[in-house]
Write an enzyme that holds these catalytic residues in place. Sequence first.
Site, PDB file in Angstrom:
ATOM      1  N   LYS A 159       0.273 -42.258   5.582  1.00 58.55           N
ATOM      2  CA  LYS A 159       0.338 -42.411   7.135  1.00 58.55           C
ATOM      3  C   LYS A 159      -0.348 -44.088   6.719  1.00 58.55           C
ATOM      4  O   LYS A 159      -1.687 -43.784   6.849  1.00 58.55           O
ATOM      5  CB  LYS A 159      -1.035 -40.758   7.538  1.00 58.55           C
TER       6      LYS A 159
HETATM    7  N1  PPE Z   1       4.270 -37.703  13.501  1.00 61.98           N
HETATM    8  C1  PPE Z   1       3.303 -39.347  13.781  1.00 61.98           C
HETATM    9  C2  PPE Z   1       4.159 -40.432  13.791  1.00 61.98           C
HETATM   10  C3  PPE Z   1       2.310 -39.469  13.917  1.00 61.98           C
HETATM   11  O1  PPE Z   1       1.658 -41.043  14.116  1.00 61.98           O
HETATM   12  C4  PPE Z   1       0.800 -38.046  13.701  1.00 61.98           C
HETATM   13  C5  PPE Z   1      -0.285 -37.566  13.975  1.00 61.98           C
HETATM   14  C6  PPE Z   1       2.224 -36.502  13.811  1.00 61.98           C
HETATM   15  C7  PPE Z   1       3.600 -37.093  13.634  1.00 61.98           C
HETATM   16  C8  PPE Z   1       1.526 -35.476  13.502  1.00 61.98           C
HETATM   17  O2  PPE Z   1       0.711 -34.873  12.479  1.00 61.98           O
HETATM   18  P1  PPE Z   1      -1.206 -34.778  12.500  1.00 61.98           P
HETATM   19  O3  PPE Z   1      -1.769 -35.176  13.115  1.00 61.98           O
HETATM   20  O4  PPE Z   1      -0.884 -34.267  11.590  1.00 61.98           O
HETATM   21  O5  PPE Z   1      -0.571 -33.079  13.571  1.00 61.98           O
HETATM   22  N2  PPE Z   1      -0.434 -39.836  14.693  1.00 61.98           N
HETATM   23  C9  PPE Z   1      -1.708 -39.123  14.906  1.00 61.98           C
HETATM   24  C10 PPE Z   1      -2.510 -40.724  15.586  1.00 61.98           C
HETATM   25  C11 PPE Z   1      -2.093 -40.648  16.770  1.00 61.98           C
HETATM   26  C12 PPE Z   1      -1.831 -42.109  17.688  1.00 61.98           C
HETATM   27  O6  PPE Z   1      -1.545 -42.231  18.466  1.00 61.98           O
HETATM   28  O7  PPE Z   1      -3.281 -42.834  16.497  1.00 61.98           O
HETATM   29  C13 PPE Z   1      -3.151 -38.051  15.577  1.00 61.98           C
HETATM   30  O8  PPE Z   1      -2.671 -37.412  16.234  1.00 61.98           O
HETATM   31  O9  PPE Z   1      -3.935 -37.444  15.584  1.00 61.98           O
END
Ligand code: PPE
Length: 308
Positions: A159
Site C-alpha cells: 500500500k
Molecule cells: N483497495 C484500495 C485501493 C484501498 O485504498 C483500500 C483502503 C482498500 C482496498 C481497502 O483496504 P482496507 O482499508 O484494509 O480494508 N483505502 C484506504 C484509503 C482511502 C483514502 O481515500 O485515502 C482506507 O480506506 O483507509
Amino acid sequence: MPITEVEKIWMNGELVPWHEAKVHVLSHALHYGSGVFEGIRAYETERGPAVWHLDAHLDRMYSSASIYFMEIPYSKAEMVQAVKETIRANGLESCYIRPIAFRGYGEMGVSPLANPVDVSIAVWPWGTYLGEDALEQGVRVKISSWRRHDQNSLPSAAKATGGYLGSILAKVDAIKSGYDEGVLLNGDGYVTEGSGENIFVVDGGTIVTPHTGHGCLAGVTRSAVMTIARDLGFPVIEQNLVRTDLYTADEVFFTGTAAEITPIREVDDRTVGAGHRGPVTKSLQDAFFAATKGDDPRYADWLTYVSD
Ligand code: PPE
C-alpha cells in the site's frame, strides 16, 4: 473531503502541534511516491476508543515497507503505543488513523536507499467516506477506462503512496462523469477494486470477491467481512469477476477502512438488484458494526483498546 483538525500529530517519535508536522519540499516521497501508509479506524466502545485490526494494519505496513527496502525505525510494538498515545493526546472517542512511513530529505535521485525513513501518525474524526447517506442508500459507480496497474509494475501487496496515481485517475474520471466512485479492471479485463475500496457481489446467496492475485489490495476490511460472512452462514468465494457480473448481481458492495461496508446501487447506469441496500449487505453491516463497538465477543481480538 475537508480534514477536521485536531491538536497533535506524532512525528518521528514526538507529538508535535498539528501545523508543525511538516516536511521538506525535496523529500524523496514527494518527488517519487516512495511512501507506505495505512488507513485505520478507532471506534467508540463502552471501554473507550478501540482500534480496529491494528495488528493487521501494522503487519501490512511493514510488509509494504519491506517490498521497497524501507526499514521503519520503530518496532511494531512501538507503533502500537504511538497510535494509542496519539489518540489519547487528541482526546478522541473515535477517529481515522493515518500512519505513513516515507523516504525523507537527503539525496536526490530515484534511488531512495540513502534517504531517511520518516514516520508520522495523524488522527482525526472522519465520517462516511462516500457521502452522507452512502451506508444506507448506496452509491453509483462507473467501470473506469483506467486499468489497475499490473502486479509486475506496481505490486498491489504494497500500500504505497505512488500506487494511488492510478486510483486518482479513476476517481476523478468517475466524479467528473457524475458517479460516486470508479471501479478498475485489470489488464485482462477482470474486476479488481474501487479507487480506495475492495468490492464484493452477492449472487444467489453466495458472496464473491476477486482474488488478491488479480490486482486488488488485500484489504483488512475485506478479510474481516469474509470471516463475518462465513460466520453468518454465507458461502464466500474468491473468483474472477467481469463487469457484467456486477450488473446482474443481487447485491454489490464496497469494503474498506474509510468506506466500511458501502452498498453499490448502480453500476454503469444499471440498477443493481432492487436499487437499494440489499438484505445480505445489511446483515453484514449490522454484524460488522456490532464487532467494531465491542458488542460481539467472537471478534474481541480484533480490537485494541486505547486505554490498555
Ligand atoms: N483497495 C484500495 C485501493 C484501498 O485504498 C483500500 C483502503 C482498500 C482496498 C481497502 O483496504 P482496507 O482499508 O484494509 O480494508 N483505502 C484506504 C484509503 C482511502 C483514502 O481515500 O485515502 C482506507 O480506506 O483507509
